[in-house]
Design a protein around this motif. Structure first.
Motif, mmCIF file in Angstrom:
data_model
loop_
_atom_site.group_PDB
_atom_site.id
_atom_site.type_symbol
_atom_site.label_atom_id
_atom_site.label_comp_id
_atom_site.label_asym_id
_atom_site.label_seq_id
_atom_site.Cartn_x
_atom_site.Cartn_y
_atom_site.Cartn_z
ATOM 1 N N UNK B 97 0.869 -1.184 0.000
ATOM 2 C CA UNK B 97 0.000 0.000 0.000
ATOM 3 C C UNK B 97 0.898 1.223 0.000
ATOM 4 N N UNK B 98 0.891 1.901 -1.148
ATOM 5 C CA UNK B 98 1.909 2.913 -1.367
ATOM 6 C C UNK B 98 1.716 4.178 -0.558
ATOM 7 N N UNK B 99 0.498 4.455 -0.084
ATOM 8 C CA UNK B 99 0.259 5.747 0.566
ATOM 9 C C UNK B 99 0.271 5.678 2.098
ATOM 10 N N UNK B 100 0.919 4.630 2.651
ATOM 11 C CA UNK B 100 1.083 4.626 4.111
ATOM 12 C C UNK B 100 2.055 5.747 4.478
ATOM 13 N N UNK B 101 1.658 6.677 5.363
ATOM 14 C CA UNK B 101 2.557 7.787 5.700
ATOM 15 C C UNK B 101 3.784 7.312 6.502
ATOM 16 N N UNK B 102 4.915 7.879 6.164
ATOM 17 C CA UNK B 102 6.159 7.605 6.910
ATOM 18 C C UNK B 102 6.452 8.801 7.803
ATOM 19 N N UNK B 103 6.741 8.522 9.047
ATOM 20 C CA UNK B 103 6.949 9.581 10.035
ATOM 21 C C UNK B 103 8.353 9.437 10.599
ATOM 22 N N UNK B 104 9.157 10.469 10.528
ATOM 23 C CA UNK B 104 10.509 10.375 11.051
ATOM 24 C C UNK B 104 11.214 11.709 11.021
ATOM 25 N N UNK B 105 12.466 11.720 11.497
ATOM 26 C CA UNK B 105 13.250 12.952 11.539
ATOM 27 C C UNK B 105 13.753 13.295 10.132
ATOM 28 N N UNK B 106 14.353 14.458 10.013
ATOM 29 C CA UNK B 106 14.826 14.926 8.718
ATOM 30 C C UNK B 106 15.781 13.959 8.042
ATOM 31 N N UNK B 107 16.816 13.538 8.766
ATOM 32 C CA UNK B 107 17.810 12.661 8.144
ATOM 33 C C UNK B 107 17.205 11.291 7.834
ATOM 34 N N UNK B 108 16.393 10.791 8.761
ATOM 35 C CA UNK B 108 15.781 9.483 8.560
ATOM 36 C C UNK B 108 14.937 9.475 7.280
ATOM 37 N N UNK B 109 14.121 10.503 7.121
ATOM 38 C CA UNK B 109 13.276 10.576 5.930
ATOM 39 C C UNK B 109 14.115 10.754 4.671
ATOM 40 N N UNK B 110 15.187 11.528 4.770
ATOM 41 C CA UNK B 110 16.040 11.721 3.582
ATOM 42 C C UNK B 110 16.643 10.383 3.146
ATOM 43 N N UNK B 111 17.066 9.565 4.128
ATOM 44 C CA UNK B 111 17.653 8.269 3.784
ATOM 45 C C UNK B 111 16.610 7.335 3.176
ATOM 46 N N UNK B 112 15.408 7.304 3.755
ATOM 47 C CA UNK B 112 14.403 6.381 3.215
ATOM 48 C C UNK B 112 13.894 6.889 1.856
ATOM 49 N N UNK B 113 13.840 8.185 1.689
ATOM 50 C CA UNK B 113 13.396 8.711 0.393
ATOM 51 C C UNK B 113 14.391 8.361 -0.717
ATOM 52 N N UNK B 114 15.692 8.427 -0.385
ATOM 53 C CA UNK B 114 16.707 8.052 -1.380
ATOM 54 C C UNK B 114 16.551 6.583 -1.755
ATOM 55 N N UNK B 115 16.289 5.755 -0.751
ATOM 56 C CA UNK B 115 16.116 4.324 -0.990
ATOM 57 C C UNK B 115 14.856 4.066 -1.829
ATOM 58 N N UNK B 116 13.768 4.752 -1.477
ATOM 59 C CA UNK B 116 12.501 4.545 -2.199
ATOM 60 C C UNK B 116 12.595 5.028 -3.647
ATOM 61 N N UNK B 117 13.428 6.010 -3.866
ATOM 62 C CA UNK B 117 13.613 6.513 -5.231
ATOM 63 C C UNK B 117 14.130 5.380 -6.128
ATOM 64 N N UNK B 118 15.053 4.568 -5.581
ATOM 65 C CA UNK B 118 15.571 3.430 -6.353
ATOM 66 C C UNK B 118 14.455 2.444 -6.676
ATOM 67 N N UNK B 119 13.456 2.384 -5.793
ATOM 68 C CA UNK B 119 12.296 1.510 -6.036
ATOM 69 C C UNK B 119 11.190 2.253 -6.788
ATOM 70 N N UNK B 120 11.485 3.471 -7.220
ATOM 71 C CA UNK B 120 10.524 4.309 -7.959
ATOM 72 C C UNK B 120 9.247 4.568 -7.153
ATOM 73 N N UNK B 121 9.410 4.828 -5.855
ATOM 74 C CA UNK B 121 8.273 5.138 -4.999
ATOM 75 C C UNK B 121 8.498 6.510 -4.373
#
Lengths: 558, 558
Positions: B97-121
């Motif tokens: 389910x792609x629209x589950x909100x992710x909640x975290x600090x600035x760096x944490x979200x930046x790291x997961x966003x970089x990872x999700x980009x590789x998965x095209x999410x």
């Protein structure tokens, strides 16, 4: 200056040639050959245990290549002590020539004789002890007591026309050993005064700063743990560690507990050690395992094998609840042992499993229940300063250990040019106090797997690793020998590949198409057709699953 | 009282249900579900790295079983920090389910966003920081600063009608952290005063006595090693350890050296960290790797990945001389990293390889170049005493770590009955200050291999281990569908079995004889014939070679 073919004629009379056959660049399969005037003396002949990238291998032997054609020239094998990494390959050497004499201390010979009995070999032996001198042809041997994690270990001085060598075997310098048998530094001093031209010295702990604590320091810890244990105590250690077992017996006795030995090798070795007087069994402390169940839980200690997490040993079987001793709440398990690199996960699985069963687990990570058997850096500096060797050859260790040991030699005043960093197969000649590397032999790994010795190649291990990582897909096609038409197949089967066989429906048409194209182009050779099938399936599986299983195509003509 | 089927209707309104989905009994794949009044909050969603008995597996995911049918009820995933074992499985959850909100600090979200980009999410995110409060349906969240081996880690307090929970995530209590961002014990005190009903607390180092030294203590060691290094310096560490890299940058700068980052993840993470202000790059210290070759050897530091001996990472490639940086005499390599159990042999091979190339290798075994990111026993006792939680659930650790942590809780005064030892899938209900284990769900391992998720079973891994240990022998026989007569074969092929194919000449007549006997007895079913072939070959190979390869028989009708 590599000498690819080992030419004995190339060795001048009066020069001593030393070839470390095993144990340099690895912890195990220790073996060194000494040659002068056409005669050879071997020191140690051990096995190496495989790592995870050598799956299915039971043991690794030294490569007997350098001496295989010289068996009749071997005057004897000196065994410095009874550990597997120093004696384990003797049965395989004696298969080549059964009457090579084995020279060693009482306990060492007893251990190797028990092992050879399993191989149905009765060896020729010469029992020696510290202070004893023996002449074997051009080799004058003098044996020196050293202290190690097994009793009755010996260093050996080898005096020849080419010079004097001292080989420590494995050793440490516990100044308060249980049996009061010290590493004899007075003898080291005497030999050093007479002149040691080349010192072969154990490097295992050369990168560990300071001093190995005395074995004696473990006793009070064992005593304390056993005294506080509310229920049963299970101690696991190496089955040859007589002094560790001695301390367990003593601590159990002091706490009014009896001891049952568990594990075939534990029972065998301790029986030998007690018979020969190396183990002192307090009156009535030992109890047969079969009768131990009748003893109250707070009056028994089990002394067992399996401290490295070996899957078939007692401790693993207890964790899997596949042993008569059912570990439960209130039990105490002591891992009085080292943690050999590569075994961590297996040992932690044991600790977790025992904890889950309710046991309290005491190990070197949370209590001082183990000391090493090897001299640390501080001890080695004593050794160098007392011996003052002319030349040094660090042995017994991975490359980093040899380098650390070399550094200690230089720091204590051995000229850097006289410290030789060698590897298995390096040929070193000693004459007039000068030790020189004169060549390098090719040394391989000799793998034992089941009853197979030396058949397994690096290519086989590569295949095994591929099979482990990815599994395989086999494709069988039967073609008509006359027409080249496909009669049966493609039959596709996979193992370890982890997909439903129905996924192969997608590639079958591709195989058929590729074969049809090949047929049009006049390709009829089964081998060439196999290559086509391999490529077709390989590309598909890589694209569809991003995986690279072994592809095993078989095209059969019928 | 196991609840085999997870029945949301069974949960009474006003009761908070906690299910640790991953991370209990293992170091990794941390994930916990919190449910109340029909709504679910997830904390962390990480991966576990496979061990040697799981060959070919790339990653292990948490078993999403407990929430798979409840995806629409998930209000969000709190990510406590940016390590793989806490965020690595997010892409696999968002595939469901792609629209589950992710909640975290600035760096944490930046790291997961970089990872999700590789998965095209592109995820929905809510950035939070310490001190912030957020309400998600029935969950009132308060975020608390904690210190760990990555910046910007958060603990989260979850206040619900069922009670208040505090989840530490991973943490330690460095009192002099580089960024002065302490684990906020004042907030712990305030929460404790208000009343914490259940404390989920990191157990990783609970069996390590004492206190983890401050990260700051590594700086002078790095400075000293770099100052003395005669030539190039290569430092390897985890690619997310911003503060470790910070100290390397500072030490290099202080010694007039420039730094080139090596390894894709190192460059990516440090670019993010610098952009967001978590890494302070001294003016002009960074140099692009492509230009680093122009800088004199004594003026450069390479900051690289591969400290765990990963075969494809920079350091392994240097050892294999398959990297542009050719390590040689005079170079210094610093492994500023832990040694994760299971990686020992790989890491020691790296150290030996670098030593052989002439480098001096500095590592945690011979210098203080690493500190852990987790609170040791001493720190945890502070934590318990300041928080005074009603109930405790040790999380994040192998079973022995959970038990050690439970013991600390009891020692600091938490009643033994209030300390819950749970495992993945244990269902815990919290209400009126009472936490009870109410059931146990079946939780499995979900293996990622290539692009395959969850297809690999334990049976496949068993096959792979057998293939690795023993290889396989395949036997192909084509029989006439009408007469049952053998047309082709037995064709015998082996891989990883390590014998010349000619050995199979010995078994072929036995197979033929066994099939002839079967034919006489009227056996015609190919499957039954395959079993006969399997038994015949299996017995022979076991007797002749004492080995047990996988036997793959195939009888085809044509």
């Amino acid at each position: 200056m590599p000498i690819d073919v080992y030419d004995p004629a190339a060795l001048e009379p009066g020069t001593l040639r030393i070839i470390p056959i095993g144990g340099l660049g690895e912890i195990g399969r220790n073996m060194t050959s000494f040659e002068i005037d056409g005669k050879i003396l071997i020191v140690d002949c051990g096995v190496l245990f495989p790592e995870e990238h050598q799956p299915g291998v039971d043991l690794i032997l030294p490569d007997f290549g350098p001496i295989r054609d010289r068996l009749d020239d071997i005057l004897g094998v000196v065994l410095t002590h009874g550990h597997e990494d120093h004696i384990g390959a003797v049965p395989y050497l004696l298969r080549l020539r059964q009457d090579i004499p084995l020279i060693g201390s009482g306990l060492t010979l007893a251990f190797i004789e028990a092992k050879l009995k399993e191989h149905k070999i009765t060896p020729y032996t010469l029992q020696v002890k510290e202070g004893q001198k023996e002449r074997l042809g051009p080799f004058n041997l003098e044996f020196v007591a050293v202290n190690h994690s097994i009793p009755d270990a010996l260093a050996v001085a080898i005096k020849t026309a080419g010079g004097t060598v001292l080989h420590t075997g494995d050793f440490k310098m516990d100044q308060l050993p249980l049996d009061r048998r010290l590493t004899d530094l007075r003898e080291f001093a005497r030999l050093g005064t007479e002149g040691v031209d080349l010192f072969l010295v154990d490097s295992t702990n050369a990168d560990v700063p300071g001093f190995t604590p005395t074995e004696r320091s473990i006793g009070p810890v064992l005593d304390d743990v056993i005294a506080r244990a509310p229920r049963r105590v299970i101690v696991a250690s190496f089955s040859s560690h007589v002094h560790r077992v001695q301390q367990v017996l003593d601590a159990a006795h002091a706490n009014g507990r009896r001891v049952a030995l568990l594990g075939r090798s534990m029972v065998r070795n301790m029986t030998i050690a007690a018979d020969l007087g190396y183990l002192t069994v307090p009156d009535g402390v030992l109890v047969d395992f079969k009768k131990a169940g009748n003893i109250p839980d707070d009056k028994i200690v089990y002394m067992s094998t399996g401290s490295q997490g070996e899957p078939m040993a007692v401790l693993s079987r207890m964790v899997n609840q596949d042993h008569q001793v059912e570990v439960g709440h209130g039990d105490t398990v002591i891992l009085a042992s080292s943690l050999i690199p590569g075994n961590e996960n297996a040992v932690y699985r044991i600790i977790d499993g025992l904890t889950k069963l309710g046991a309290a687990v005491v190990h070197k990570g949370n209590a001082k229940v183990h000391v090493s058997g090897h001299a640390a850096a501080g001890e080695l500096t004593y050794c160098y300063n007392i011996l003052k060797p002319k030349n040094v050859l660090p042995v017994h260790g991975e490359y980093r250990h040899l380098v650390a040991n070399a550094k200690l030699a230089v720091e204590t005043g051995v000229p850097e040019a006289n410290v030789l960093l060698a590897e298995d197969g390096t040929v070193i000649d000693l004459r007039d106090g000068v030790a020189r590397k004169v060549g390098q032999l090719d040394i391989g790994y000799v793998y034992v797997d089941g009853s197979t010795v030396g058949e397994i190649t690096e290519a086989d291990l590569k295949d095994r690793r591929t099979l482990a990582e990815e599994g395989f897909i086999s494709i069988i096609i039967v073609v008509d020998a006359q027409t080249g038409k496909v009669i049966v197949g493609p039959e596709i089967h996979a193992k370890g590949f982890a997909e439903d066989d129905s996924v192969f429906d997608a590639v079958r048409p591709r195989i058929v198409a590729a074969l049809a194209e090949a047929a049009e182009n006049g390709v009829r050779d089964p081998f060439a057709l196999q290559q086509i099938v391999r490529r077709t399936v390989g590309r598909w599986v890589n694209t569809a699953f991003r995986r690279r299983p072994m592809i095993v195509p078989l095209v059969i003509e019928a």
